[in-house]
Structure formats: C-alpha cells, structure tokens
Motif scaffolding. Sequence first.
Motif, mmCIF file in Angstrom:
data_model
loop_
_atom_site.group_PDB
_atom_site.id
_atom_site.type_symbol
_atom_site.label_atom_id
_atom_site.label_comp_id
_atom_site.label_asym_id
_atom_site.label_seq_id
_atom_site.Cartn_x
_atom_site.Cartn_y
_atom_site.Cartn_z
ATOM 1 N N GLY A 167 57.302 42.044 32.407
ATOM 2 C CA GLY A 167 57.478 41.835 30.980
ATOM 3 C C GLY A 167 56.282 41.177 30.332
ATOM 4 O O GLY A 167 56.037 41.345 29.137
ATOM 5 N N SER A 168 55.501 40.435 31.123
ATOM 6 C CA SER A 168 54.487 39.595 30.490
ATOM 7 C C SER A 168 53.054 40.004 30.815
ATOM 8 O O SER A 168 52.115 39.323 30.415
ATOM 9 N N VAL A 169 52.884 41.123 31.517
ATOM 10 C CA VAL A 169 51.536 41.569 31.905
ATOM 11 C C VAL A 169 51.193 42.820 31.093
ATOM 12 O O VAL A 169 52.016 43.722 30.933
ATOM 13 N N GLY A 170 49.967 42.869 30.557
ATOM 14 C CA GLY A 170 49.542 44.002 29.733
ATOM 15 C C GLY A 170 49.351 45.269 30.549
ATOM 16 O O GLY A 170 49.145 45.217 31.762
ATOM 17 N N ILE A 171 49.390 46.417 29.875
ATOM 18 C CA ILE A 171 49.186 47.692 30.570
ATOM 19 C C ILE A 171 47.771 47.767 31.139
ATOM 20 O O ILE A 171 47.548 48.333 32.209
ATOM 21 N N ASN A 172 46.824 47.138 30.454
ATOM 22 C CA ASN A 172 45.432 47.219 30.912
ATOM 23 C C ASN A 172 45.087 46.212 31.999
ATOM 24 O O ASN A 172 43.959 46.177 32.479
ATOM 25 N N ASP A 173 46.055 45.394 32.374
ATOM 26 C CA ASP A 173 45.863 44.546 33.542
ATOM 27 C C ASP A 173 46.034 45.335 34.826
ATOM 28 O O ASP A 173 45.770 44.824 35.921
ATOM 29 N N LEU A 174 46.502 46.561 34.697
ATOM 30 C CA LEU A 174 46.486 47.467 35.853
ATOM 31 C C LEU A 174 45.031 47.871 36.085
ATOM 32 O O LEU A 174 44.376 48.387 35.172
ATOM 33 N N LYS A 175 44.516 47.639 37.281
ATOM 34 C CA LYS A 175 43.110 47.924 37.555
ATOM 35 C C LYS A 175 42.922 49.206 38.364
ATOM 36 O O LYS A 175 41.832 49.467 38.887
ATOM 37 N N SER A 176 43.967 49.991 38.452
ATOM 38 C CA SER A 176 43.834 51.342 39.001
ATOM 39 C C SER A 176 43.019 52.137 37.981
ATOM 40 O O SER A 176 43.016 51.829 36.799
ATOM 41 N N THR A 177 42.320 53.171 38.460
ATOM 42 C CA THR A 177 41.418 53.894 37.547
ATOM 43 C C THR A 177 42.052 55.168 36.994
ATOM 44 O O THR A 177 41.450 55.877 36.207
ATOM 45 N N SER A 178 43.284 55.440 37.412
ATOM 46 C CA SER A 178 43.967 56.651 36.943
ATOM 47 C C SER A 178 44.866 56.322 35.745
ATOM 48 O O SER A 178 44.715 55.291 35.104
#
Lengths: 233, 233
Positions: free
Chosen positions: B71-82
């Motif tokens: 709930g509290s983490v942004g979508i861009n905190d995903l560091k996968s490149t896909s």
Amino acid sequence: MIAVLIIGNGNVANHLYNAFKNVKQIKVSKINSRVLDNVPLADITILAVSDDAIKEVSSKIKNPFVVHTSGSVGINDLKSTSRKGVFYMLQTFTKEKKVDFKNIPFCLEATHKADEVILEKIASYLGKNIYHINTAQRKKLHVAAVFVNNFSNHMYTIGQDICLENKIPFKILSPLIYETALKAETLSPRQAQTGPAIRNDLTTINNHLESLNEEHKNIYKLITKSIQNGAKL
Amino acid sequence: MIAVLIIGNGNVANHLYNAFKNVKQIKVSKINSRVLDNVPLADITILAVSDDAIKEVSSKIKNPFVVHTSGSVGINDLKSTSRKGVFYMLQTFTKEKKVDFKNIPFCLEATHKADEVILEKIASYLGKNIYHINTAQRKKLHVAAVFVNNFSNHMYTIGQDICLENKIPFKILSPLIYETALKAETLSPRQAQTGPAIRNDLTTINNHLESLNEEHKNIYKLITKSIQNGAKL
C-alpha cells in the motif's frame, strides 16, 4: 402482568416503548417529561430523559420504583424517595434505525435486591445479554463506550476525509472497518493490533506524517505512541 | 491459462497462493524471495515481500511483468526493467484466519494499459471489488487504512483496558463496536457521530477526563477537540 411507565420522548424512550409494546407480559405506557401533574402509577417507572433532567424529573415522581437509563449518572442522582434502579442499555440509538434489542447489553442496578430481579425479568423479555453493573462500573463503562464508539467513529471520519480529498470512494474502506470490528470479538484487540506503529516501522510512519495536515498529524503521533507504550506492557 | 508466480512467504503470499490454486484459469507457483537463482517464467510475477525488500528483490527479476502488493510503496520503486504494476489488497491478513477474498478491495495500477486489464482479470477470479488506484492515491489510502483499522483497534484496546481495570467483561462492548462499524457503511461517519464531544456536553466530558489516566486523558482531549472542529465544517 408488569406495569411499566416510560417518561421521556427521545430515541431511547421511543425505541424502548415500541419494544415493550410487543411483550405480552408487560403493560407499557409513556408520557412526556414536561407533563408530570398526573403521573400514572406503575410497577417500574423508567426515566428516559437527558442526563441533566434526571434529578429534577425524578424529584417529582412518587411511584414506588423509579429507574433511569443513563450510563453516566449515579443511582443516587435519582431524587425520588422510593426504591431506585438503573436500566442502562449499552448501544447507540438512532431515530431512523430499527433497534435489535436481542443483542443489546442491559446493565442493571437497583437499591433493593428484589428489584434487580424485576429488572432482569423485563430485560429478559427483550434480550439475552444481561449484566449487573454498579454505578462506579457503569461510569467507567460509559467512558470505554466513548472510546470504542465515538472515537472509533471519528477515526472513520478522518479516513473518509482523506479519501474525499484524494477522490477515492470511501466504501473501499468498508470491508477493512468491518473486519477490524469483527476481529475484536474473537481476538483481544491488543493482540490483534497490526500496522506501522506496532512494528515501529519508522519509514512508513514518517511518510504518513508528512502527508497529513496538522490536526491529523497530532492524532497520528499520539495514538502511535500509545500503541507503542501498550506493546511494552 | 495465465501463469502467476508469487515471490514471498508471508501472510499475503500464502493466502494469495491458496486462493489462486482454486482458480482453474490460473497456473500459480510460489518461491521464496531468498532463492532467486532460477526464477520460473510467468505472465505475472507478484512480489509479496516486505516493503523494505521490494527494491532489491525486484532488481533481480527478469520476468516480463512484475507487480508488488504494498500500500505504501510506489510503482516506480520496482527496480525490474520490464513492465510494472501494483496488486494491493486492502485488508488485514492474519496467519490463522481464513481470508474471504470475495469482499476484499483490489487496488490495481500498471505502467501499461493492457496490463491493467490482465490485473483486473486475475482479481476478478478472486473477488468483485476492483478499483484503479494510482501510486499517489494508494499512499493516501494506506494512511486512511491506518486510521480506520490500526487506530480504531487501539480505541478498542483502551476500552478493553478500562473494562479490565473495573472487572467488567469486555464482551459487553462487542455489540456497540459492531453497530458502530455497520453504521459507517450506511451513514457517513461524520453524520453518524454521537456522544458528549459532538454535543459539547462539558459535564460528561469533565467527568470522563477526571476518571482517565494521563495517557488516555490526552487522547480523549485531542479526539474530542477534533470531533468538535469537524462539526464546524
């Protein structure tokens, strides 16, 4: 047949009157607290008036057994000179909403043991959750009720305000509200506590604080601290 | 057939895995986040790991579509490149308690429109409350959830503490807790507010304050003030 007289005209008076009307062992009548010249005789006279009015109204009643329905007023604040009691229903009464008396806790007190039995009897015609609660306990219970009812409801209001500001439908939070309440019935609330406060998740706590206005920030800080204090017990 | 891979081993990972196992249109598998040498290929890879671990774990995943459940983490905190997404279920998950996914709100977000449709599809196999919530909204929603869930639950804890101190069974408050939660579904909580704060009943407020310990007194004062501020809006 027990004769019950209800004095009052608010939500409690009206809901209680309608409930007793359906009990064949009870003959119920109801009068307004402003007209006390010819108070009908009754086995039990129930004052369902505002807390402030209990002293004055009760001082004018000559009936043999007078009880009030307040959570925060002592039994001896009844100024009638006959037998006294309390018939406190621990629930939130709304004008428009039908009351299910089956599940309402009845908190009973009387100056005479035999009267406790009478109060138990009329309560048992309406519901099944019957407790003997003295004045000191009832006043504490009333504070506890403010926390679990009024203050929880204010937490919902803050949740709703945050949703409105961010164009999120508030109903998205309904299942969570419902599940939280349900959990309190099965688990002890202290054991059921989850979230950033109890985990001492400072990153999330600080992110939350940054996003809140001053008023909500102060509430967030104080409750977070209290959750953390409780965890140390 | 949609291939779903869940990475994680907590409550969310386990409940979600069990739920997807019963969906015939989904082929679900699950691995631990500590063993990422041979990550199986999948249409959707769901990271159900702690907030702190999302960046690191996602940086190691080469799969085509990676989502997290926070709930509290942004979508861009995903560091996968896909392609990226979020599959946030707004509910409190307890290890021992079965989860009824039917009523859980699914809050979905994706960097690609077509992926939103895929997330909607897999959510619809489990439940019916599906919302599109972007990162900014989701972070606000997470704060709102803390108020209605963690903070309401703390109000129950205080209620329980007061009961325990005064030898009153806490279950006496259950119907009130339940009714308060139910009311929030039908009425707006601001409109549903009752009690001494909203009535500005100073006699009762002062009696309550006198009976509380310092910690509870501070909470009582602050929330009472906030209820009264809100009434002026």
